[in-house]
Design a protein around this motif. Structure first.
Motif, PDB file in Angstrom:
ATOM      1  N   ASN A 473       0.843  -1.211   0.000  1.00 53.76           N
ATOM      2  CA  ASN A 473       0.000   0.000   0.000  1.00 53.76           C
ATOM      3  C   ASN A 473       0.868   1.247   0.000  1.00 53.76           C
ATOM      4  OD1 ASN A 473      -2.423  -1.250  -0.135  1.00 53.76           O
ATOM      5  ND2 ASN A 473      -2.956  -1.016   2.040  1.00 53.76           N
ATOM      6  N   ALA A 477       1.074   4.145  -2.759  1.00 49.16           N
ATOM      7  CA  ALA A 477       0.773   5.550  -2.441  1.00 49.16           C
ATOM      8  C   ALA A 477       1.911   6.465  -2.900  1.00 49.16           C
ATOM      9  CB  ALA A 477       0.545   5.705  -0.942  1.00 49.16           C
ATOM     10  N   ASP A 503       5.319   6.113   4.877  1.00 50.83           N
ATOM     11  CA  ASP A 503       5.687   6.427   3.497  1.00 50.83           C
ATOM     12  C   ASP A 503       5.622   7.925   3.282  1.00 50.83           C
ATOM     13  OD1 ASP A 503       3.018   7.313   2.465  1.00 50.83           O
ATOM     14  OD2 ASP A 503       2.440   5.237   2.979  1.00 50.83           O
ATOM     15  N   GLY A 507      -0.886  10.186   1.147  1.00 53.84           N
ATOM     16  CA  GLY A 507      -1.738  10.180   2.338  1.00 53.84           C
ATOM     17  C   GLY A 507      -3.143   9.715   1.990  1.00 53.84           C
ATOM     18  N   ARG A 511     -10.246  10.477   5.003  1.00 51.17           N
ATOM     19  CA  ARG A 511     -10.975   9.217   5.227  1.00 51.17           C
ATOM     20  C   ARG A 511     -10.542   8.620   6.562  1.00 51.17           C
ATOM     21  NH1 ARG A 511      -9.147   6.067   0.153  1.00 51.17           N
ATOM     22  NH2 ARG A 511      -7.431   7.522   0.365  1.00 51.17           N
ATOM     23  N   HIS A 521     -13.105  -1.288  -0.704  1.00 51.78           N
ATOM     24  CA  HIS A 521     -12.868   0.155  -0.785  1.00 51.78           C
ATOM     25  C   HIS A 521     -11.455   0.340  -1.331  1.00 51.78           C
ATOM     26  CE1 HIS A 521     -12.700   4.425   0.189  1.00 51.78           C
ATOM     27  NE2 HIS A 521     -11.450   4.165   0.584  1.00 51.78           N
ATOM     28  N   THR A 522     -11.370   0.949  -2.502  1.00 49.13           N
ATOM     29  CA  THR A 522     -10.038   1.154  -3.094  1.00 49.13           C
ATOM     30  C   THR A 522     -10.036   2.413  -3.940  1.00 49.13           C
ATOM     31  OG1 THR A 522      -8.323   0.195  -4.491  1.00 49.13           O
ATOM     32  CG2 THR A 522     -10.579  -0.295  -5.127  1.00 49.13           C
ATOM     33  N   THR A 523      -8.823   3.027  -4.054  1.00 50.88           N
ATOM     34  CA  THR A 523      -8.671   4.179  -4.951  1.00 50.88           C
ATOM     35  C   THR A 523      -7.770   3.784  -6.116  1.00 50.88           C
ATOM     36  OG1 THR A 523      -6.880   4.907  -3.510  1.00 50.88           O
ATOM     37  CG2 THR A 523      -9.008   6.001  -3.232  1.00 50.88           C
ATOM     38  N   ARG A 524      -7.429   2.512  -6.101  1.00 54.09           N
ATOM     39  CA  ARG A 524      -6.480   2.061  -7.131  1.00 54.09           C
ATOM     40  C   ARG A 524      -7.234   1.549  -8.353  1.00 54.09           C
ATOM     41  NH1 ARG A 524      -2.532  -1.635  -3.829  1.00 54.09           N
ATOM     42  NH2 ARG A 524      -1.456  -1.744  -5.822  1.00 54.09           N
ATOM     43  N   GLY A 529      -5.623  -3.102  -7.570  1.00 51.39           N
ATOM     44  CA  GLY A 529      -6.014  -3.361  -6.186  1.00 51.39           C
ATOM     45  C   GLY A 529      -7.479  -3.717  -6.121  1.00 51.39           C
ATOM     46  N   MET A 530      -7.840  -4.537  -5.117  1.00 49.30           N
ATOM     47  CA  MET A 530      -9.240  -4.953  -5.004  1.00 49.30           C
ATOM     48  C   MET A 530      -9.915  -4.349  -3.769  1.00 49.30           C
ATOM     49  SD  MET A 530      -8.822  -8.868  -6.077  1.00 49.30           S
ATOM     50  CE  MET A 530     -10.535  -9.156  -6.324  1.00 49.30           C
ATOM     51  N   GLY A 531      -9.133  -3.570  -3.040  1.00 49.60           N
ATOM     52  CA  GLY A 531      -9.735  -2.947  -1.850  1.00 49.60           C
ATOM     53  C   GLY A 531      -9.992  -3.944  -0.744  1.00 49.60           C
ATOM     54  N   GLY A 533      -7.038  -5.515   0.970  1.00 48.20           N
ATOM     55  CA  GLY A 533      -5.816  -5.682   1.767  1.00 48.20           C
ATOM     56  C   GLY A 533      -5.984  -5.241   3.212  1.00 48.20           C
ATOM     57  N   LEU A 534      -6.441  -3.985   3.390  1.00 47.15           N
ATOM     58  CA  LEU A 534      -6.552  -3.459   4.756  1.00 47.15           C
ATOM     59  C   LEU A 534      -7.626  -4.203   5.534  1.00 47.15           C
ATOM     60  CD1 LEU A 534      -6.135   0.413   4.585  1.00 47.15           C
ATOM     61  CD2 LEU A 534      -4.652  -1.288   5.665  1.00 47.15           C
ATOM     62  N   PHE A 560       1.049   3.552   8.997  1.00 46.13           N
ATOM     63  CA  PHE A 560       0.180   2.493   9.510  1.00 46.13           C
ATOM     64  C   PHE A 560       0.960   1.779  10.586  1.00 46.13           C
ATOM     65  CE2 PHE A 560      -3.613   2.388   6.870  1.00 46.13           C
ATOM     66  CZ  PHE A 560      -3.266   3.330   5.906  1.00 46.13           C
TER      67      PHE A 560
HETATM   68  P1  ADP Z   1      -6.090  -1.722  -2.142  1.00 49.27           P
HETATM   69  O1  ADP Z   1      -4.658  -1.575  -1.720  1.00 49.27           O
HETATM   70  O2  ADP Z   1      -6.350  -2.972  -2.928  1.00 49.27           O
HETATM   71  O3  ADP Z   1      -6.727  -0.504  -2.660  1.00 49.27           O
HETATM   72  P2  ADP Z   1      -6.470  -1.751   0.675  1.00 49.27           P
HETATM   73  O4  ADP Z   1      -7.622  -2.237   1.556  1.00 49.27           O
HETATM   74  O5  ADP Z   1      -5.151  -2.288   1.055  1.00 49.27           O
HETATM   75  O6  ADP Z   1      -6.888  -2.037  -0.771  1.00 49.27           O
HETATM   76  O7  ADP Z   1      -6.429  -0.204   0.784  1.00 49.27           O
HETATM   77  C1  ADP Z   1      -7.630   0.530   0.629  1.00 49.27           C
HETATM   78  C2  ADP Z   1      -7.338   1.934   0.257  1.00 49.27           C
HETATM   79  O8  ADP Z   1      -6.708   2.577   1.371  1.00 49.27           O
HETATM   80  C3  ADP Z   1      -6.393   2.171  -0.824  1.00 49.27           C
HETATM   81  O9  ADP Z   1      -7.017   2.072  -2.096  1.00 49.27           O
HETATM   82  C4  ADP Z   1      -5.893   3.559  -0.571  1.00 49.27           C
HETATM   83  O10 ADP Z   1      -6.791   4.511  -1.067  1.00 49.27           O
HETATM   84  C5  ADP Z   1      -5.876   3.612   0.910  1.00 49.27           C
HETATM   85  N1  ADP Z   1      -4.539   3.382   1.474  1.00 49.27           N
HETATM   86  C6  ADP Z   1      -4.066   2.247   2.023  1.00 49.27           C
HETATM   87  N2  ADP Z   1      -2.775   2.425   2.428  1.00 49.27           N
HETATM   88  C7  ADP Z   1      -2.435   3.690   2.103  1.00 49.27           C
HETATM   89  C8  ADP Z   1      -1.244   4.491   2.238  1.00 49.27           C
HETATM   90  N3  ADP Z   1      -0.143   4.000   2.784  1.00 49.27           N
HETATM   91  N4  ADP Z   1      -1.269   5.770   1.810  1.00 49.27           N
HETATM   92  C9  ADP Z   1      -2.391   6.284   1.250  1.00 49.27           C
HETATM   93  N5  ADP Z   1      -3.557   5.619   1.107  1.00 49.27           N
HETATM   94  C10 ADP Z   1      -3.561   4.313   1.492  1.00 49.27           C
END
Ligand code: ADP
Length: 571
Positions: A473, A477, A503, A507, A511, A521-524, A529-531, A533-534, A560
């Protein structure tokens, strides 16, 4: 869903309640005042009647005490012979003696014309001897053989008195003379004046003849007729007194007003002379008592009401507090339930995803590696012209492999064995997996890892899964940023095992972590990314009784931080 509920009573309703309460209180106080007025009035009337009868008795006994005396004197030989004796010197002396003994003003004997022959006051300047009282009704009455009785102002002395007379007979039974006594009523009058009460006596014409207030004397209760006046003048009953009308007003049977002051009024007939005795009692006392009673009872009632209202409002407040406590308890429970529900939904989504991922990676693994083998064989065998199509096919296979790799990440490892693991070892393994990506992205890695092993009790592969995800992640970013730095910190903090992944990326804005870790939930970009991981990382950290904290850093980028309970070797 729930909010603090305040019981609101409309303003108008509250005002009406207050007005109603005040009106009830006013009506109750007025009622109390009127009732106590009438109660005290009846008590005062009784009191006035008692006083009246007391004064009546004293008046009657004063008037009656000498009733017998003239009759006794009329039988006394020296008195009988008074009309025929040349000198009544001896009689005078005797009468003076009697009069003194009996405390009478005068005892005197008149001849048939009313001329005084002998008198007890013979030796005073106001001697009756030689005076003629033939005009007095008591004399004329006795000359008719009756007992005479009269009240009037003394014609000689000017002093008021009560006269009683009896005829004196000779042996033949002829009236030869009249004996009379005069009783001085000034003592009684004086006693009444000193009494501080208001009492008076009126005669049959309504003339006030005795009064505790001397200014009322000889006033008439109602206007006298000319005949009455003429009669009084003839008898010289009240000398030259003007006999003005008494200024009083009567209201009903038992109320009078004198000089603007209202009084309770009672009256009764006296035993003699057709007299009437009157008694007055100021109403002021009634008002004072009624006011005091209203004040005391009203005060006590108000205090009682206030106390009851206070008790009631305390009870209502306590009930309200209890219900508010219940509500907030309910709210808290509700939130907990919702969280649990969300958690349940998330874990079931994840479990389903785990299963799906496992079957997809299993099913697709084979054909993809077969495809790669075919491509390699084709390349080697020269069956295919190496050109754009081959290149494209290779990229497609890369991408498919990438997807299955991601999916594998979500698959729950079969090995769920828990053991004491050091964060340092976890990081070392993870580094071998991500090292290449870090280098390829031209990112500087900074580590701050404590030398003594930071131990936790958990599943090594799962913890690696978390760390890989956090680092990936962070790399994502920082994509396209200059001077990108990834830093990893491992240390013990406040008795917890902590890994921080920092990192210098973009940022996560405003959120919240809860939002970031929502599944899908993802911005990728799709495919990157599939949203998940977290979401999976958070689930694993939770399984390990740990905590995940996400912070936006001041100079951009995100941190994190994973903290788990420390484990010591003995565990
Ligand atoms: P993915 O990585 O597949 O998008 P994650 O659940 O790991 O899914 O992360 C969800 C979202 O959280 C990411 O799409 C991103 O927008 C945000 N995010 C996670 N880690 C970071 C980070 N280190 N810096 C900025 N945004 C992050």
């Amino acid at each position: 869903m729930y909010s603090d509920v305040k019981i609101k009573i409309p303003k108008n309703a509250r005002r009406s309640v207050v007005i109603l309460l005040i009106s009830i209180a006013l009506v109750a106080i007025t009622g109390l005042f009127i009732t106590s007025l009438s109660y005290f009035r009846s008590i005062e009337i009784e009191e006035a009647k008692n006083r009246l009868s007391l004064y009546g008795r004293s008046l009657n006994s004063t008037l009656e005490q000498y009733q017998y005396l003239p009759a006794v004197l009329a039988r006394y030989p020296i008195v009988i012979s008074a009309h025929s004796t040349a000198s009544n010197k001896l009689l005078n002396k005797q009468l003076a003696h009697f009069s003194k003994e009996a405390e009478l003003e005068a005892i005197y004997i008149m001849d048939r014309n009313g001329l005084v022959l002998a008198s007890s006051n013979y030796d005073t300047s106001r001697s009756f001897v030689g005076q003629n009282y033939g005009f007095r009704p008591y004399f004329t009455n006795s000359m008719l053989g009756k007992r005479g009785e009269f009240f009037g102002i003394g014609a000689t002395t000017g002093r008021p008195g009560y006269f009683i007379s009896e005829p004196i007979y000779d042996d033949m039974g002829h009236i030869t003379s009249v004996v009379a006594i005069k009783l001085d009523v000034r003592e009684l009058q004086k006693a009444w004046e000193e009494s501080n009460e208001r009492v008076f006596v009126s005669n049959k014409d309504g003339v006030i003849v005795l009064s505790s207030n001397p200014t009322w004397l000889y006033q008439t209760l109602s206007k006298l007729s000319d005949k009455q006046l003429a009669d009084i003048r003839t008898k010289k009953q009240f000398g030259d007194k003007p006999l003005s009308t008494f200024s009083w007003q009567r209201f009903g049977q038992s109320t009078v007003s004198i000089a603007g002051e209202k009084s309770i009024y009672v009256s009764a007939p006296a035993k003699r002379l057709d007299w009437r005795i009157h008694y007055l009692l100021s109403e002021r006392r009634i008002f004072e008592r009624a006011t005091l009673t209203t004040f005391i009872f009203g005060g006590a009632l108000s205090a009682l009401l206030a106390f009851a209202t206070f008790l009631r409002s305390t009870r209502i407040r306590a009930a309200l507090r209890a219900s508010q406590a219940d509500r907030s308890q309910l709210r808290a429970t509700n939130t907990e339930l919702k969280n649990a529900q969300k958690e349940l939904a998330r874990s079931s989504k994840l479990a389903a995803l785990g299963q799906l991922s496992a079957s997809v990676t299993h099913e697709l693994g084979q054909p993809i590696s077969a495809m790669r083998n075919y491509l390699a064989a084709a390349e080697l065998g020269g069956e295919m012209q190496l050109g754009k199509t081959w290149e494209k096919l290779n990229k497609v296979v890369d991408r498919m492999e990438n997807i299955t790799k991601q999916l594998r990440f979500f698959t729950k490892p079969g090995d769920e064995k828990l053991a004491i693991v050091s964060f340092q070892d976890v990081f070392a393994d993870v580094l071998t997996l991500v090292e290449h990506d870090i280098r390829a992205a031209n990112i500087k890695l900074e580590t701050n890892i404590t030398s003594s092993p930071v131990l936790v009790y958990g599943n090594r592969l799962r913890l690696e899964q978390v760390l890989v995800n956090l680092i990936k992640n962070a790399l994502a970013a920082m994509e396209g940023t200059k001077d990108a730095v990834l830093s990893v910190v491992i240390q013990e903090e406040a008795n917890r095992a902590v890994i921080k992944v920092k990192d210098t990326g973009i940022g996560f804005g405003d959120r919240k972590l809860a939002q970031l870790q929502e599944p899908f939930h993802t911005t990728r970009a799709s495919g990157d990314g599939m949203g998940l991981g977290l979401s999976i990382s958070a689930a694993i950290i939770k399984e390990h009784d740990g905590e995940l904290i996400a912070t936006n850093l001041k100079n951009g980028g995100a941190q994190f931080s994973v903290s788990l309970p420390l484990s010591n070797n003995s565990e």
